[in-house]
Design an enzyme around this catalytic site. Structure first.
Site, PDB file in Angstrom:
ATOM      1  N   GLU A  36       0.876  -1.165   0.000  1.00  0.00           N
ATOM      2  CA  GLU A  36       0.000   0.000   0.000  1.00  0.00           C
ATOM      3  C   GLU A  36       0.917   1.221   0.000  1.00  0.00           C
ATOM      4  O   GLU A  36       1.805   1.319   0.857  1.00  0.00           O
ATOM      5  CB  GLU A  36      -0.874  -0.007   1.260  1.00  0.00           C
ATOM      6  CG  GLU A  36      -1.949   1.049   1.169  1.00  0.00           C
ATOM      7  CD  GLU A  36      -2.768   1.207   2.442  1.00  0.00           C
ATOM      8  OE1 GLU A  36      -2.764   0.304   3.289  1.00  0.00           O
ATOM      9  OE2 GLU A  36      -3.405   2.264   2.549  1.00  0.00           O
ATOM     10  N   ARG A 261       5.345 -12.679   9.661  1.00  0.00           N
ATOM     11  CA  ARG A 261       6.053 -11.459   9.296  1.00  0.00           C
ATOM     12  C   ARG A 261       7.386 -11.394  10.042  1.00  0.00           C
ATOM     13  O   ARG A 261       7.575 -12.035  11.073  1.00  0.00           O
ATOM     14  CB  ARG A 261       5.198 -10.226   9.529  1.00  0.00           C
ATOM     15  CG  ARG A 261       4.750  -9.981  10.939  1.00  0.00           C
ATOM     16  CD  ARG A 261       3.547  -9.035  10.981  1.00  0.00           C
ATOM     17  NE  ARG A 261       3.881  -7.683  10.606  1.00  0.00           N
ATOM     18  CZ  ARG A 261       3.262  -6.985   9.640  1.00  0.00           C
ATOM     19  NH1 ARG A 261       2.304  -7.517   8.947  1.00  0.00           N
ATOM     20  NH2 ARG A 261       3.593  -5.762   9.375  1.00  0.00           N
ATOM     21  N   LYS A 271       4.473   0.793   9.722  1.00  0.00           N
ATOM     22  CA  LYS A 271       4.605   2.026   8.936  1.00  0.00           C
ATOM     23  C   LYS A 271       4.068   3.230   9.714  1.00  0.00           C
ATOM     24  O   LYS A 271       4.576   4.340   9.572  1.00  0.00           O
ATOM     25  CB  LYS A 271       3.867   1.887   7.596  1.00  0.00           C
ATOM     26  CG  LYS A 271       4.705   1.143   6.567  1.00  0.00           C
ATOM     27  CD  LYS A 271       4.091   1.244   5.188  1.00  0.00           C
ATOM     28  CE  LYS A 271       3.083   0.150   4.964  1.00  0.00           C
ATOM     29  NZ  LYS A 271       2.637   0.047   3.571  1.00  0.00           N
TER      30      LYS A 271
HETATM   31  P1  ATP Z   1       2.311  -2.021   8.261  1.00  0.00           P
HETATM   32  O1  ATP Z   1       1.589  -3.110   8.993  1.00  0.00           O
HETATM   33  O2  ATP Z   1       3.667  -1.719   8.759  1.00  0.00           O
HETATM   34  O3  ATP Z   1       1.506  -0.804   8.013  1.00  0.00           O
HETATM   35  P2  ATP Z   1       1.664  -3.431   5.906  1.00  0.00           P
HETATM   36  O4  ATP Z   1       1.893  -4.855   6.125  1.00  0.00           O
HETATM   37  O5  ATP Z   1       0.272  -2.984   6.014  1.00  0.00           O
HETATM   38  O6  ATP Z   1       2.626  -2.614   6.844  1.00  0.00           O
HETATM   39  P3  ATP Z   1       1.751  -3.328   3.087  1.00  0.00           P
HETATM   40  O7  ATP Z   1       2.152  -2.221   2.211  1.00  0.00           O
HETATM   41  O8  ATP Z   1       0.322  -3.719   3.106  1.00  0.00           O
HETATM   42  O9  ATP Z   1       2.239  -2.948   4.532  1.00  0.00           O
HETATM   43  O10 ATP Z   1       2.655  -4.597   2.835  1.00  0.00           O
HETATM   44  C1  ATP Z   1       2.900  -5.119   1.564  1.00  0.00           C
HETATM   45  C2  ATP Z   1       3.274  -6.554   1.687  1.00  0.00           C
HETATM   46  O11 ATP Z   1       4.405  -6.720   2.526  1.00  0.00           O
HETATM   47  C3  ATP Z   1       2.161  -7.363   2.306  1.00  0.00           C
HETATM   48  O12 ATP Z   1       1.963  -8.516   1.526  1.00  0.00           O
HETATM   49  C4  ATP Z   1       2.644  -7.714   3.674  1.00  0.00           C
HETATM   50  O13 ATP Z   1       2.157  -8.955   4.062  1.00  0.00           O
HETATM   51  C5  ATP Z   1       4.157  -7.699   3.503  1.00  0.00           C
HETATM   52  N1  ATP Z   1       4.798  -7.312   4.756  1.00  0.00           N
HETATM   53  C6  ATP Z   1       4.589  -6.185   5.454  1.00  0.00           C
HETATM   54  N2  ATP Z   1       5.297  -6.180   6.585  1.00  0.00           N
HETATM   55  C7  ATP Z   1       6.002  -7.339   6.612  1.00  0.00           C
HETATM   56  C8  ATP Z   1       6.927  -7.941   7.545  1.00  0.00           C
HETATM   57  N3  ATP Z   1       7.274  -7.330   8.677  1.00  0.00           N
HETATM   58  N4  ATP Z   1       7.438  -9.136   7.217  1.00  0.00           N
HETATM   59  C9  ATP Z   1       7.107  -9.757   6.073  1.00  0.00           C
HETATM   60  N5  ATP Z   1       6.252  -9.248   5.172  1.00  0.00           N
HETATM   61  C10 ATP Z   1       5.692  -8.058   5.428  1.00  0.00           C
HETATM   62 MG    MG Z   2      -1.198  -3.976   4.734  1.00  0.00          MG
END
Ligand code: ATP
Ligand code: MG
Length: 562
Positions: A36, A261, A271
């Site tokens: 995102e 994760r 984020k």
């Molecule tokens: P946050 O929870 O920090 O706001 P997010 O997971 O919502 O981050 P996205 O932009 O939706 O952020 O993530 C894109 C992809 O990266 C998703 O498929 C998510 O599962 C993966 N991802 C995000 N954070 C991690 C992590 N700590 N480890 C592994 N994969 C991750």
């Molecule tokens: Mg997300």
């Protein structure tokens, strides 16, 4: 594809894919990375990128970069651009498939009307708070919305008028009509569309209703023909909902597989929290070298290969865990030990005068660029009567077990001569050492004692007349404790910030070969660690960051484990 030998099933995801290819459920592999665009990517995202791109490569498949841009109020072009740069830098290639959920807005809207016509979606006039209150809990069923049984015609009419902008923000939603008593809360008539007058970074003001992530995500995967939709564990409970949408609409179904994760010690990864650090000025920006962002790691001097190596070593698991940040640093150190040219730099200089050399004396030593890689050759290092050495390498009165310079003691100047300290000159006002005096043993050229006598310490040095000046920034962990989310009593994660996470040293003295250092160059400064050129470098201004120190705490942990 099924006729090709399958790659080894080294983890549960590859096991599942092999199973799907063997059974013929899928005949190809197509993955995606779906960020995102509401922040910069971090090392957790790197894990997801390496995983998804790695699968596409291993199976001769395809990999998409897809922005899940369904939430315009938090998203923007700056993030879109930074994400692209970071994914490319990591080495993942999406070819021409830079895709956006927003490209599917028209299709998603048409499917929403289809679900209404099938009696599977309805317009609800409850406020967001009311929807939440009606939802029930894990132990109690939810309550049906009073608007749940509107006719198809009324729903279609209201939904079209929602889109046309006839109703204020937040006044109505479109909800899937599933089951308010469902044991999985995600299936209790989830919201599919909300009214939101926000300008979207790609569609502008075309829309005043936006699909929720839950409604958009699975269908976006389906549209792109994704075979294996790899995501993190928190989406496990959303999987039945995604499958419900796909089935209700009647379209191609990808298979979702969840993995744990990545969490790292001494940092936060959400984020939202990283954005707060940037906005409050706790760090200098998203690419501050202390940040766990990909751009921060890049600025810190990490290489894409070290990050990929790290992601390969941590592997994938079904259970959440925390990885020691020392492992990440170890991966970089190991690579730079092999590849980084050596150089001498004095970070906290004090002058050393060699009394038995004539004024104006200059000679040159040919020093190996990298002892780990003899083919790299040698570099010329000038040596003269006046040198800079580290302030910490000199004491007027040595503490116990101190074998560096103090009056009467002899040390080796790396690659040059043995020198014996004859005394120190002190600032009359402060009592600080202003200058160190010593004599060289002229028979020890190259740093070898002619009679084989023992010299316990080797110190680094830079010729004063030839030195180039630089600013050098040293970093510590951004947080003082391994799990910053463990807030102190009455406080928050933010209280765990390390006030001493950066130290800026100016007036550092570097050997002259470093005058030509360019952005992207990395060095081992002897005895000090690995350093890289910072983008603040400009004509007449050299700035270095310490990427990692020399001490490998991960190697120690590993040895202890064995
Ligand atoms: P946050 O929870 O920090 O706001 P997010 O997971 O919502 O981050 P996205 O932009 O939706 O952020 O993530 C894109 C992809 O990266 C998703 O498929 C998510 O599962 C993966 N991802 C995000 N954070 C991690 C992590 N700590 N480890 C592994 N994969 C991750
Ligand atoms: Mg997300």
């Amino acid at each position: 594809m099924s006729s090709l030998p399958l790659p080894p099933a080294t983890d549960f995801i590859r096991e599942a894919i092999n199973e799907d290819l063997s059974s013929g459920r899928y005949t190809r592999v197509h993955t995606r990375f779906p960020p995102e665009p509401n922040g910069y990517l971090h090392i957790g995202h790197a894990k997801a990128i390496c995983l998804n791109y790695g699968l596409a490569q291993a199976y001769g498949g395809k990999f998409n970069l897809r922005y899940d841009d369904t939430n315009p109020s938090k998203e923007g072009m700056e993030y879109v651009e930074s994400i692209k740069e970071d994914v490319r830098w990591l080495g993942a290639d999406w070819e021409d498939r830079e895709l956006y959920a927003s490209d599917y807005f028209v299709q998603l809207y048409a499917w929403a009307e289809l679900l209404i016509t099938k009696g599977l979606a309805y317009v609800c006039d409850l406020s967001a708070d009311e929807v939440r209150a009606h939802r029930g809990t894990l132990t109690e069923p939810g309550q049906e919305s009073p608007y749940r049984n509107r006719s198809v015609e009324e729903n279609l009419d209201l939904f079209r008028r929602m889109r046309a902008g006839e109703f204020p923000d937040g006044s109505r939603t479109l909800r899937a009509k599933i089951d308010m008593a469902h044991p999985n809360l995600n299936l209790r008539d989830p919201v599919m569309y909300r009214i939101l007058r926000a300008s979207h970074h790609r569609t502008g003001d075309t829309w005043c209703i936006y699909a929720t992530y839950d409604y958009a995500h699975g269908q976006s995967d389906s549209i792109e023909g994704i075979t294996h939709s790899i995501c993190t564990l928190e989406f496990e409970d959303h999987r039945p909902l995604y499958e419900w949408f796909i089935q209700a609409i009647g379209i191609y179904a990808p298979r979702q597989i969840e993995f744990a994760r990545l969490n790292l010690t001494y940092t936060v990864m959400s984020k939202r929290k990283l954005l707060q650090l940037v906005q409050q000025g706790d760090v200098r920006g998203w690419d501050d070298p202390r940040m766990p962002t990909i751009s921060g790691l890049r600025r810190r001097g990490f290489t894409p290969s070290a990050i990929r190596d790290f992601c390969a070593r941590i592997g994938v698991a079904k259970r959440d865990s925390v990885v020691d940040v020392a492992l990440l640093e170890h991966c970089l150190r190991e690579e730079l030990n092999r590849t980084a040219p050596r150089a001498m730099a004095v970070l906290r200089p004090v002058k050393l005068v060699l009394e038995n050399l004539p004024e104006g004396h200059v000679e040159t030593f040919e020093v190996q660029i990298n002892p780990e890689e003899p083919a790299a050759g040698t570099r010329a290092v000038p040596f003269s009567r006046e040198l800079f050495i580290e302030r910490d390498d000199v004491r007027e009165v040595p503490p116990p077990k101190y074998w560096r310079l103090f009056p009467g003691n002899e040390v080796r100047l790396r690659g040059a001569y043995l020198v014996r300290c004859t005394g120190v000159v002190k600032h009359p006002a402060t009592g600080e050492i202003a200058e160190v005096r010593a004599t060289i043993d002229p028979d020890s050229r190259g740093g070898n004692a002619p009679d084989g006598r023992k010299v316990k310490s080797t110190i680094h040095w830079v010729s004063a007349a030839h030195a180039v000046e630089a600013e050098v920034r040293l970093y510590e962990h951004l947080f003082t404790c391994p799990d910053p989310d463990q807030a102190p009593v009455g406080g928050s994660w933010h209280d765990n910030l390390n006030p001493a996470s950066i130290e800026v040293l100016t007036g550092c003295k570097l050997e002259p070969s470093l005058a030509a250092a360019q952005l992207g160059d990395r060095y081992q400064f002897e005895r000090l660690g690995y350093f890289c050129v910072d983008p603040d470098t400009a004509p007449g201004r050299l700035v270095f960051n310490r990427s990692v120190g020399l001490r490998d705490s991960w190697a120690k942990i590993e040895r202890a484990q064995q």
